[in-house]
Structures are given as C-alpha cells and as structure tokens.
Design an enzyme around this catalytic site. Structure first.
Site, PDB file in Angstrom:
ATOM      1  N   TRP A 252       0.885  -1.162   0.000  1.00 13.89           N
ATOM      2  CA  TRP A 252       0.000   0.000   0.000  1.00 13.89           C
ATOM      3  C   TRP A 252       0.923   1.211   0.000  1.00 13.89           C
ATOM      4  O   TRP A 252       1.563   1.525   0.986  1.00 13.89           O
ATOM      5  CB  TRP A 252      -0.897  -0.017   1.236  1.00 13.89           C
ATOM      6  CG  TRP A 252      -1.952   1.032   1.214  1.00 13.89           C
ATOM      7  CD1 TRP A 252      -3.163   0.985   0.584  1.00 13.89           C
ATOM      8  CD2 TRP A 252      -1.896   2.295   1.855  1.00 13.89           C
ATOM      9  NE1 TRP A 252      -3.846   2.149   0.798  1.00 13.89           N
ATOM     10  CE2 TRP A 252      -3.099   2.970   1.575  1.00 13.89           C
ATOM     11  CE3 TRP A 252      -0.938   2.937   2.647  1.00 13.89           C
ATOM     12  CZ2 TRP A 252      -3.371   4.245   2.048  1.00 13.89           C
ATOM     13  CZ3 TRP A 252      -1.211   4.210   3.123  1.00 13.89           C
ATOM     14  CH2 TRP A 252      -2.429   4.837   2.820  1.00 13.89           C
TER      15      TRP A 252
ATOM     16  N   GLU B 286     -21.431  14.061  10.958  1.00 13.74           N
ATOM     17  CA  GLU B 286     -20.829  12.764  10.697  1.00 13.74           C
ATOM     18  C   GLU B 286     -21.458  11.683  11.583  1.00 13.74           C
ATOM     19  O   GLU B 286     -21.688  10.555  11.129  1.00 13.74           O
ATOM     20  CB  GLU B 286     -19.314  12.831  10.940  1.00 13.74           C
ATOM     21  CG  GLU B 286     -18.575  11.513  10.806  1.00 13.74           C
ATOM     22  CD  GLU B 286     -18.674  10.908   9.404  1.00 13.74           C
ATOM     23  OE1 GLU B 286     -19.105  11.603   8.475  1.00 13.74           O
ATOM     24  OE2 GLU B 286     -18.316   9.720   9.275  1.00 13.74           O
TER      25      GLU B 286
ATOM     26  N   GLU C 198     -26.281   5.355   7.727  1.00 18.49           N
ATOM     27  CA  GLU C 198     -25.779   4.459   6.682  1.00 18.49           C
ATOM     28  C   GLU C 198     -25.509   3.051   7.194  1.00 18.49           C
ATOM     29  O   GLU C 198     -25.538   2.095   6.405  1.00 18.49           O
ATOM     30  CB  GLU C 198     -24.513   5.029   6.027  1.00 18.49           C
ATOM     31  CG  GLU C 198     -23.313   5.138   6.930  1.00 18.49           C
ATOM     32  CD  GLU C 198     -22.114   5.743   6.219  1.00 18.49           C
ATOM     33  OE1 GLU C 198     -22.100   5.793   4.981  1.00 18.49           O
ATOM     34  OE2 GLU C 198     -21.170   6.177   6.918  1.00 18.49           O
TER      35      GLU C 198
ATOM     36  N   HIS D 299     -36.153  26.113  14.267  1.00 20.65           N
ATOM     37  CA  HIS D 299     -36.777  26.639  13.044  1.00 20.65           C
ATOM     38  C   HIS D 299     -37.318  25.493  12.184  1.00 20.65           C
ATOM     39  O   HIS D 299     -37.174  25.499  10.961  1.00 20.65           O
ATOM     40  CB  HIS D 299     -35.768  27.461  12.247  1.00 20.65           C
ATOM     41  CG  HIS D 299     -35.306  28.692  12.978  1.00 20.65           C
ATOM     42  ND1 HIS D 299     -36.071  29.831  13.111  1.00 20.65           N
ATOM     43  CD2 HIS D 299     -34.154  28.932  13.646  1.00 20.65           C
ATOM     44  CE1 HIS D 299     -35.420  30.732  13.813  1.00 20.65           C
ATOM     45  NE2 HIS D 299     -34.245  30.212  14.161  1.00 20.65           N
TER      46      HIS D 299
END
Length: 605
Positions: free
Chosen positions: A75, A479, A486, A502
């Site tokens: 990697w 996040e 998800e 609001h």
C-alpha cells in the site's frame, strides 16, 4: 500499511506458499506485489504493480523455486505503485532483498549519504535505502547480522522488516518498531509475517514481537534479541492462538468496522509522524490564495467543513466549503487568484474529480488530500498531500475521517502561521498538543465501549434521531448522524443546534433521541439553551462533551472525553458516535461492513 511474509523451510519449495500467505494479507495493501527466493545460493526476484492475481498471472511469482523466501503486498506511501517501486528491493550486488512495512523518516539523508558512496537506486521508495545501508555496513563489519543491526540503529521511523541474503541462505533476518510483525513456528519451517492470518492454516504457535526486537529464523530455530543486544528467551514467548482463520483476518474483531475504529490511535499517530514537506508546500499554495475552496463528498465533506470553520477561525482566511456534486453553482465565481483543496480518502471519487477539473479550467490552483498515492485526484492536482490511514475495508469511513481531521487541523495551523495569524512557537505548541491525541483516543475507546454498546442498543429501537451542535462541533454531529443512518438504517439528521427550533423541533416528542456534541467552550451557554429546549419537549438527550464542559450533568446519558483541548476534542468526540452506530447496526442484525446500496468508492456522478 503493507503486508510482509517470510518463510524458511528444511525441504519445502516456499514460493507458492509465500504467494498463498500474501493473499491473506492483501487487505493490508494491494497496489503491487513481489517475491524474492534464494535458490542454490542465488537470489531471484519477481514483482510488479497490481493485485496478486494479476501480477502472479503475468510473472508467475509462485513458479520461483527455493527453500527461503520473502514476499510483500504494498500500500504505497513513498513513490507511486509501479513495477520499480514494488517490493522486494535489492542492493547493488543483488545479494540481499528487503521487504518493509512502515515509514523511514530519515531516508532522504541516508539516500544522499549512500549515493555519495556510489550506490545506485532503482526506486522512489524509502525501503530501498535499507538494502543499500546493509550493503554498505557489510563492508565494514564483514558479518551480515552485525551489518543488519548497525543499519537498524541508523534508521528512524516505523518498520517491520524481513531480509534474505545469499550470504546466509537458510536464514530470514527480521526487525520490528511500531509496525506489527509476528513469528509462526511450524514443524521444519518458520514464518515471519505482518499478521497471524497469513500462516494460521499451518501453525497457531506464535511469537508476537515487541517494539525494538530483532533476530533471524532458520527452519528449526528462532534467535531473538533487543536492539540494545540483550538476548530474549524465546521459549517463554511462544503462545498458542485459538483463532479460526476467518476470525483472525479481523484480528479477533467480529467486523472490519470495529477493527478500524480501534486502529484510530495508531493511524492518527502515523499521520502526525508523516507531517512533512508535502504539508508545508500544500499550505503555502493555499495561503497564497485569495479564496480557498474546499470540495469533497460524504464523510470527507464533513472533514472539509471542519477545515473551513477551523481555518477561518484561526487564520482569518476566507474558505468556502462545497459538496462536490454542487460545484457548478460555485465554479463561475472562482478565479486564478484562488485555490481549491480536494479531499477524498480514495482519491477516485468522481464528483470530486469533476469539480477539481472544472476549477482548474478557471485557472484555480489545486491541492489534494487523499489516502492513496497515485490515485487519479492526486495525479491531476497541482500538489499532493497524503494522510496515512492505511487501507480501510469497512465501507463506512471511520479511521479515514479522524485521520482527515488530523491532517486538516495541521494544514489549518500551517496556513495560520503562513498568513501571520499564528507565530512559529504557537504552531509548534499546537503540534505537540496533537501528539497527545492517539493516547487520548485509546482512553476514549477503553472507557466508553460498554457505554456505546448500551447506547447503541437504545438507538437501534428508534426510528429517528437528531445530532445537534454549534461551531466546530457541527461537522462532528453531521458525521455522527450519517454514520447511524448508513450503518444502522435509522433516520438521523445532523443540524446546527441554533436552527433546530426553526423546524426540526416539531418532530420532537417524549423519548425522541437528540445527541449533542460540544467542542468549543465559548459556545456552551447557547448550546445549553438548546439542550433545555429539547428536554422541555420530552427529548431523550445524549451528550458528548469536553472534560471541563459546563454541560456535564445536563443529559440523560453523556460521554466526557478526556481532554478540553479544542485541537483534540473533535477527533475524540467522533469515536463514541462511530461506536454507537456500529452497535446499533449489530443489535439490528445488520452487517456494518457492507451496508446496502453503498460502495467504498463512488466513481459515478
């Protein structure tokens, strides 16, 4: 993060076995691969860019023959993924080969020193330096192990190393510092590897090396000592691992997502150690701009929003954050006096790539922050900055987000210093404060895993939730909501706390979960007002707050992170939100590693 394997056997041809073991480490990196084998006193190397199957198909790595060999799946951290940069790397004489996982921080100085002595380099990697260093010291020492040890004392940084040489063809030399390395003990053969799953089908007798240990393996022997020269009693270090091969690939964790959450202290530390000239140059380019645009998608956008808010706060610089797919609404106002920062963990996100190209057409200079060297976004940007999160297998971003926050915090500080809003001394002080984050993150994981599991069970029974904050805490709240949505499929919205009255507050009723994230002490009085508004309507409030927060005790449940430093709190506050999402998904019987309809890298607009 790379995977390394070494095998020495009495009578077995090891090349096919090395390739097989590398396949089990491919999750650690997969942009290039290579194998070196000693046969009849000669060293043979085959390697290339690409995944194991493609390189083996083209070059038949497993067709090599010999009883001693090492392999590597890469990697990339230094140099793009090419045939030349693939490991193993050899010295000028072709008598020794090195595979390495880690980063050699002083490789530039060593490389210059070696080049002055006539050594010829064939790659852009830091690793090749070590091969030539051993070669050079061998001239002085006349003994390979002594030269190996002397070389270790000359390098700085992190490493797991395995080295073979035709001078001692029945040995594999190894060393470890910060990067993992384990020894597998089997009948008539010995393994050296980055991770136990590499050889678990052949032996579960293992010696896990400590930092600063080194030595060599032979077909029926293991010599182990410390860098200071003290010999280690190997017999007292052998353990029998009760893992299955499947479980071990996740290092004992039931899911990659949980494993990667737990990796955060280490990868944050590696990213901080990697702050170098690429960050300085990137900050210079951004500092010179009239306006900085920062573009990203998904989780990377939340990190980019944090960068924008932090840079405006500490540097007074105008920064416009935008979601990649919405770039068309911004690009016409950009000019060649501006700069764009493109943030993408994969470096392949097509929306971000298209946005970057559109801004470049306007003459805007571009900087990229990615986790993958040689990715298309990094190649097309004018300047590249890299973070060091390592491969992330879980689809939901966890460690790449906190590493992005880490990298972007340092970029903001450098910009503040460059524009005169922060002096050199304060910048150095901020860096020292950042170096404490890995240990603090470890404390959060250890102290609150049980709390997160209970909270995750609670959230798994809900159909909707709000995540609210102000200022620098807002990206963290966004996040946290995304993660729950998800992974656990619970509808969750992140919102500025001041805006919640609001509209969103209309949905709040008794038991409705509202998560509050606090980062900045100066905003807590206003945030407390928002907490009380929600409590008055029956909301079940959950707080994630700093150590000295005045909000402590105002929630139904709360996490108190072990710091009040605004440099550390955003990263520390992220971790419990990740864990709550993970345990919510598990409680619902879902696979958090493979959420429906999602992909790790989005390559369509």
């Amino acid at each position: 993060m790379c995977g390394i394997v070494g095998i020495v056997s009495e009578d077995l041809n090891v090349a096919p076995l090395v390739v097989e073991c590398l396949r089990r480490l491919e999750y650690r990196g997969y942009d290039s691969v290579g194998v070196a084998v000693l046969d009849d006193g000669k060293l043979f190397v085959r390697k290339g860019a690409g995944k194991i199957d493609s390189v083996d198909s083209a070059k038949c790595l497993k067709c090599l023959h010999g009883h001693t060999g090492v392999g590597h799946t890469r990697w990339a951290t230094h140099g793009p993924p090419t045939d030349e940069n693939a490991h193993p790397h050899v010295d000028c004489t072709g008598r020794l080969a090195v595979v390495h996982n880690g980063i050699l921080e002083n490789y530039r100085e060593l490389k210059s020193w070696l080049q002055e002595r006539g050594h010829v380099f064939r790659s852009n990697t830091d690793t090749e330096v070590f091969a030539h260093l051993v070669e050079e010291y061998l001239k002085e020492e006349g003994d390979f192990f002594k030269a190996f040890k002397k070389s270790l004392k000359a390098i700085r940084g992190s490493y797991a190393l395995a080295v073979v040489t035709s001078l001692e063809p029945r040995k594999i030399f190894f060393a470890r510092k910060h990067s993992p390395l384990v020894i597998g003990i089997a009948d008539g053969k010995m393994f050296v590897a980055s991770d136990i799953p590499a050889f678990l089908e052949y032996t579960n007798k293992v010696v896990i090396l400590n930092d600063g240990e080194l030595g060599y393996v032979e077909p029926r022997g293991l010599h182990l000592e410390t860098l200071e020269g003290g010999v280690v009693d190997v017999n007292r270090r052998v353990i029998v691992v009760p893992w299955t091969a499947e479980l071990a690939r996740k290092e004992g964790f039931p899911h990659y997502m949980l494993k990667e959450i737990h990796e955060q202290p280490r990868v944050i530390a590696e990213t901080i150690r990697g702050f170098g000239p690429d960050y300085e140059r990137g900050a210079e380019l951004l500092s010179d701009a009239e306006v900085i645009y920062v573009v990203a998608s998904g989780t990377s956008y939340h990190a980019s929003l944090y960068f924008a808010l932090l840079t405006m706060k500490i540097a007074g610089k105008k920064v416009i954050p935008l979601i990649s797919s919405e770039y068309a609404g911004y690009v016409s106002s950009a000019s060649e006096r501006d700069a764009l920062l493109a943030v993408s963990q994969s470096g392949e996100t097509i929306d971000t790539l298209m946005a970057m190209r559109a801004f470049k057409e306007r003459g805007v200079r571009t900087v990229s922050l990615t986790n993958v060297i040689g990715s298309v976004i990094s190649r097309e940007s004018d300047h590249q900055v890299y973070m060091k999160a390592g491969p992330e297998i879980g689809v939901a971003a966890t460690k790449t987000f906190t590493v992005q926050l880490t990298a972007l915090t340092w970029l903001s500080a450098l910009i503040a210093r460059n524009v005169g809003a922060m002096d050199e001394k304060d910048a150095e002080s901020l860096l020292e404060r950042m170096k404490k984050i890995p240990d603090l993150a470890e404390k959060v994981i250890n102290a609150y895993s049980g709390w997160c599991k209970e909270t995750g069970t609670f959230m798994s029974e809900k159909s909707s939730a709000y995540y609210l904050s102000r200022g620098l805490g807002l990206p963290i709240a966004l996040e946290g909501a995304l993660k729950l949505k998800e992974i656990a499929y619970v509808h969750a919205e992140g919102y500025p706390a001041g805006e919640s009255k609001h509209g969103p507050i209309a949905l709040v009723e008794r038991g409705f979960p509202v998560v509050f994230v606090s980062v900045e002490r100066e905003l807590e009085k206003k945030l407390l007002g928002n907490v009380e508004e929600m409590r008055a309507r029956g909301a079940y409030t959950i707080g994630v707050v700093p150590q000295d927060s005045e909000l402590r005790g105002h929630f139904d449940r709360e996490v108190v992170v072990p710091s009040s430093d605004e440099v550390a709190v955003p990263i520390l506050a992220t971790i419990p939100l990740q864990l709550v999402a993970y345990y919510s998904a598990v409680e619902r019987g879902l696979d958090p590693d493979k959420p429906r309809n999602l992909a790790k890298t989005v390559t369509v607009e």
